[in-house]
Write a protein that holds these residues in place. Sequence first.
Motif, PDB file in Angstrom:
ATOM      1  N   LYS A   1      10.231   3.227 -12.430  1.00  0.00           N
ATOM      2  CA  LYS A   1       9.929   2.899 -10.995  1.00  0.00           C
ATOM      3  C   LYS A   1      10.450   1.430 -10.820  1.00  0.00           C
ATOM      4  O   LYS A   1       9.762   0.534 -11.273  1.00  0.00           O
ATOM      5  N   TRP A   2      11.397   1.149  -9.853  1.00  0.00           N
ATOM      6  CA  TRP A   2      12.032  -0.098  -9.775  1.00  0.00           C
ATOM      7  C   TRP A   2      11.246  -0.926  -8.580  1.00  0.00           C
ATOM      8  O   TRP A   2      10.661  -0.106  -7.866  1.00  0.00           O
ATOM      9  N   GLU A   3      11.019  -2.270  -8.833  1.00  0.00           N
ATOM     10  CA  GLU A   3      10.143  -2.853  -7.979  1.00  0.00           C
ATOM     11  C   GLU A   3      11.087  -2.928  -6.523  1.00  0.00           C
ATOM     12  O   GLU A   3      12.124  -3.072  -6.290  1.00  0.00           O
ATOM     13  N   ARG A   4      10.285  -2.716  -5.255  1.00  0.00           N
ATOM     14  CA  ARG A   4      10.776  -2.655  -3.808  1.00  0.00           C
ATOM     15  C   ARG A   4      11.690  -1.480  -3.657  1.00  0.00           C
ATOM     16  O   ARG A   4      12.616  -1.516  -2.803  1.00  0.00           O
ATOM     17  N   ILE A   5      11.793  -0.456  -4.659  1.00  0.00           N
ATOM     18  CA  ILE A   5      12.529   0.538  -4.392  1.00  0.00           C
ATOM     19  C   ILE A   5      11.622   1.896  -4.519  1.00  0.00           C
ATOM     20  O   ILE A   5      10.795   1.893  -5.582  1.00  0.00           O
ATOM     21  N   THR A   6      11.487   2.653  -3.376  1.00  0.00           N
ATOM     22  CA  THR A   6      10.743   3.796  -3.418  1.00  0.00           C
ATOM     23  C   THR A   6      11.167   5.135  -4.199  1.00  0.00           C
ATOM     24  O   THR A   6      10.329   5.633  -4.557  1.00  0.00           O
ATOM     25  N   LYS A   7      12.434   4.911  -4.532  1.00  0.00           N
ATOM     26  CA  LYS A   7      12.855   6.321  -5.215  1.00  0.00           C
ATOM     27  C   LYS A   7      12.664   6.202  -6.734  1.00  0.00           C
ATOM     28  O   LYS A   7      13.040   4.906  -7.272  1.00  0.00           O
ATOM     29  N   LEU A   8      11.977   7.060  -7.331  1.00  0.00           N
ATOM     30  CA  LEU A   8      11.701   7.114  -8.721  1.00  0.00           C
ATOM     31  C   LEU A   8      12.717   7.761  -9.736  1.00  0.00           C
ATOM     32  O   LEU A   8      13.300   8.809  -9.177  1.00  0.00           O
ATOM     33  N   PHE A   9      13.099   7.084 -10.499  1.00  0.00           N
ATOM     34  CA  PHE A   9      14.021   7.493 -11.521  1.00  0.00           C
ATOM     35  C   PHE A   9      13.478   8.280 -12.798  1.00  0.00           C
ATOM     36  O   PHE A   9      12.525   7.817 -13.279  1.00  0.00           O
ATOM     37  N   ARG A  10      14.020   9.260 -13.137  1.00  0.00           N
ATOM     38  CA  ARG A  10      13.172   9.992 -14.370  1.00  0.00           C
ATOM     39  C   ARG A  10      14.645  10.804 -14.816  1.00  0.00           C
ATOM     40  O   ARG A  10      15.467  11.279 -14.480  1.00  0.00           O
ATOM     41  N   ARG A  11      14.131  10.770 -16.172  1.00  0.00           N
ATOM     42  CA  ARG A  11      15.028  11.533 -17.214  1.00  0.00           C
ATOM     43  C   ARG A  11      14.271  12.421 -18.394  1.00  0.00           C
ATOM     44  O   ARG A  11      13.233  12.019 -18.652  1.00  0.00           O
ATOM     45  N   ASN A  12      15.003  13.535 -18.605  1.00  0.00           N
ATOM     46  CA  ASN A  12      14.220  14.316 -19.592  1.00  0.00           C
ATOM     47  C   ASN A  12      14.875  14.524 -20.974  1.00  0.00           C
ATOM     48  O   ASN A  12      16.229  14.447 -21.001  1.00  0.00           O
TER      49      ASN A  12
ATOM     50  N   ALA B   1       0.898  -1.361   0.077  1.00  0.00           N
ATOM     51  CA  ALA B   1      -0.094   0.087   0.218  1.00  0.00           C
ATOM     52  C   ALA B   1       0.870   1.367   0.005  1.00  0.00           C
ATOM     53  O   ALA B   1       0.759   2.212  -0.635  1.00  0.00           O
ATOM     54  N   ALA B   2       1.828   1.216   0.760  1.00  0.00           N
ATOM     55  CA  ALA B   2       2.781   2.486   0.788  1.00  0.00           C
ATOM     56  C   ALA B   2       3.594   2.511  -0.567  1.00  0.00           C
ATOM     57  O   ALA B   2       3.554   3.653  -0.948  1.00  0.00           O
ATOM     58  N   ASP B   3       3.752   1.423  -1.155  1.00  0.00           N
ATOM     59  CA  ASP B   3       4.354   1.683  -2.478  1.00  0.00           C
ATOM     60  C   ASP B   3       3.541   2.154  -3.541  1.00  0.00           C
ATOM     61  O   ASP B   3       3.837   2.838  -4.543  1.00  0.00           O
ATOM     62  N   SER B   4       2.122   1.631  -3.311  1.00  0.00           N
ATOM     63  CA  SER B   4       1.083   2.173  -4.246  1.00  0.00           C
ATOM     64  C   SER B   4       0.974   3.679  -4.022  1.00  0.00           C
ATOM     65  O   SER B   4       0.649   4.208  -4.909  1.00  0.00           O
ATOM     66  N   CYS B   5       0.993   4.090  -2.849  1.00  0.00           N
ATOM     67  CA  CYS B   5       0.804   5.631  -2.595  1.00  0.00           C
ATOM     68  C   CYS B   5       1.851   6.238  -3.170  1.00  0.00           C
ATOM     69  O   CYS B   5       1.493   7.493  -3.785  1.00  0.00           O
ATOM     70  N   ASN B   6       3.058   5.790  -2.937  1.00  0.00           N
ATOM     71  CA  ASN B   6       4.138   6.384  -3.480  1.00  0.00           C
ATOM     72  C   ASN B   6       4.142   6.383  -5.000  1.00  0.00           C
ATOM     73  O   ASN B   6       4.423   7.581  -5.713  1.00  0.00           O
ATOM     74  N   TYR B   7       3.763   5.239  -5.625  1.00  0.00           N
ATOM     75  CA  TYR B   7       3.691   5.337  -7.212  1.00  0.00           C
ATOM     76  C   TYR B   7       2.586   6.368  -7.772  1.00  0.00           C
ATOM     77  O   TYR B   7       2.975   7.118  -8.689  1.00  0.00           O
ATOM     78  N   LEU B   8       1.660   6.384  -6.856  1.00  0.00           N
ATOM     79  CA  LEU B   8       0.483   7.531  -7.473  1.00  0.00           C
ATOM     80  C   LEU B   8       1.014   8.979  -7.209  1.00  0.00           C
ATOM     81  O   LEU B   8       0.623   9.866  -8.009  1.00  0.00           O
ATOM     82  N   SER B   9       1.691   8.949  -6.319  1.00  0.00           N
ATOM     83  CA  SER B   9       2.192  10.599  -6.038  1.00  0.00           C
ATOM     84  C   SER B   9       3.144  10.887  -6.874  1.00  0.00           C
ATOM     85  O   SER B   9       3.241  11.831  -7.399  1.00  0.00           O
ATOM     86  N   TRP B  10       3.951   9.996  -7.392  1.00  0.00           N
ATOM     87  CA  TRP B  10       5.151  10.095  -8.202  1.00  0.00           C
ATOM     88  C   TRP B  10       4.479  10.444  -9.828  1.00  0.00           C
ATOM     89  O   TRP B  10       5.009  11.068 -10.618  1.00  0.00           O
TER      90      TRP B  10
END
Length: 722
Positions: A68-79, A13-22
Amino acid sequence: MKNSLLAAIILFAADSCNYLSWDFPFCKQLSDWDNELTCYKELNEDLTCTWLPAPSAPNSINYTLFLKWERITKLFRRNTSSPSITIERKNLFMNRSASIWIAVNYAHASCVKGKNISVTPRKAGKCLTPSNIQAHQITKQLVIKWNLSTTPTEYELRYREALTEASQWTRVPIESNAINITVSNATSSYIIQLRCITKDGLHCVCIWSKEILVPHKLMNKPRISYNATTEISPGRRSVLLKWEVMQSENTIGYYIAVERIPNSCRNSPNRIILKDREVLLNISMAYYRINISAYNNAGESPQTIYTIPDFSATDLPGQINVKPHGTDAVVTWNPEYSPKCFVVDWGTRKEDMRMKIVATTAGNFTLDNINPYKLYKIMVHASDVCQCESFRGHEKTFGVTHFYLLEGVPRIGPTNITILNITKHSAFVKWSEISADDCMGFLQGYKIKYIDSSMNKFLAASINSSTTSYRLTGLKEKTIYRVEISGFTKAGEGSPSFSPQFSTLKYEKGEFEGLMTGLCFSMMFALVFAPMTCILMLKRLKISCWSSVPNPRKSSAIQDMSTWKPISKSLLQTLPDNDTTSLYVIEHDEKASLKLEHFTDGIEDSKHDIRESEEPSNNIGINIIHKEIPEKTVTSEKDGIISFTVPLLSDYTSMECSQKALMSLTVKLPARAAHPRLEMELSSKPTQTEHQVLFAPQDYLKQSQVVLLPPRPTLMEKVNLN
């Protein structure tokens, strides 16, 4: 067990919330954007992702890739601004699954996103693509071929029109082990791509091959990039042409068609096929037109038409003579050798040239229906081919001439008259030559005239027809002129053309600056030296009109003691109160001390000891050497008046000089004086007495105020002098 399950649910649930927030909540899912996001691993284990551009998006658009890596909360992004990106190995977890999606940021701050894909980098190797793909078009068909793969693989084809950037891809499935495909109803140029079809158990990613352009037809004509014409022999020249084409990789070769102007053999084939993009032709001095086109299996491109320009031959084998005969003209020439035939070209321009083959060696030909006042060009070529064949490799120009059946005067003057470099007395004139159609005859030259503001016309010069510029000289300064130029032929002078008005300058270039510089220097000189001159003149005027006060140091009053004259006490008493009367003469002994006491209103002010200096001073004209005055100097002593000669030669003398001079005289002094404010104390001794002169403390004394007082028996007296 329940605690572990509960912890897993909370973490999910925490990962899902983080996923939705990112995942940008303001970015909406674009339903019609099948971005075809694909990510695969390169040989260096970098992860490359590609996708299709967003529909209706401008060229300058920003994409954001989210990972978004599995079991990692930090989101990777590139422009990025292109529809592809590479993620380096150091930012990857090779054995961990990742969810990847693309967001598009528009300029108006709106955002859309595409579909998500799931990728494990270790299992995302690139599958083999079809090799050696070849494509071409035939009549309304698009044919694609490739090499057979060692592993049985199914492929799919997609294509779109090349001329429309926003055209949609069309997919065509391909049977297994096929090596070609044909697409019907191909009516345009296309871009095609092939890729394999992913199957279960295939641990690789199928990606599209590079885009291949299949032109329906070469629609761009070649462009001439270089041309050169060189005379190689009398009557022959070489022409070198080079060109460029677009889509040269899809071009098989080039067609070169050489056409003679004029050419009575219309049906004679004269086409050259080349692989290179250049051609070298050896031709005569006749007019030629060259058509260049590219071709491939789909067809031939539009033609580029190049007309070889006129070339002024410096050395031709023969001369051509033309004589008018009514409305006809008779052309004659004397050939050096006897070819099989001659080819005669004549006309007023390239478009209306006519051609005649003369199969005789007589060397004459009659031109009919010649118009007067028109310039004709006549060319005679010798050729060993006299049938309807190509003259390109056989004919040689014998001679070229121009003629008028009847000459007239030019109907217009030169155009584009321009006045340049206008100075005080000159101007430079340029113009464009009169065209051959307007000359009406052989132009022999130009007459240049100029008209001033008083409408006086002057002939400047008559120059030859090859000159199109002239410098006018002898013009008046600051005067308005117009230039009139007309051409003249054998028949006379034609209509003139007028230039715009222009005005000559008042000063030459740099002349005005020189005058201003000289004026500035003159003003500076006057400002600097005029005050000095005025000061010198004032000094001279002062010397001439007002005498200066003499310098007491240079007084001559004591220089000649023999010129002293007697002065009476009565004269001193007659002086006004405001006159200076401060001279005392007191008799005392030589060794007696002389004291002067100055009282003001009965109060002693100061006492001065006055003694004679024993050492001579260095000041010239001031030093007075003490000496005795001879007794003959004193002339009489009666009624208290002492008379002697005083050498006062100037109006003023200093107190100190006069006192020292008078004290050296051996004259007896009176006991008291008349001035009430001064008191003198005298000390006498039994030795030799002398006269002492005392003065009031002032700088200057008039000669009329010098008084010698008679001696008194007492040495100490208070004397008041008015």
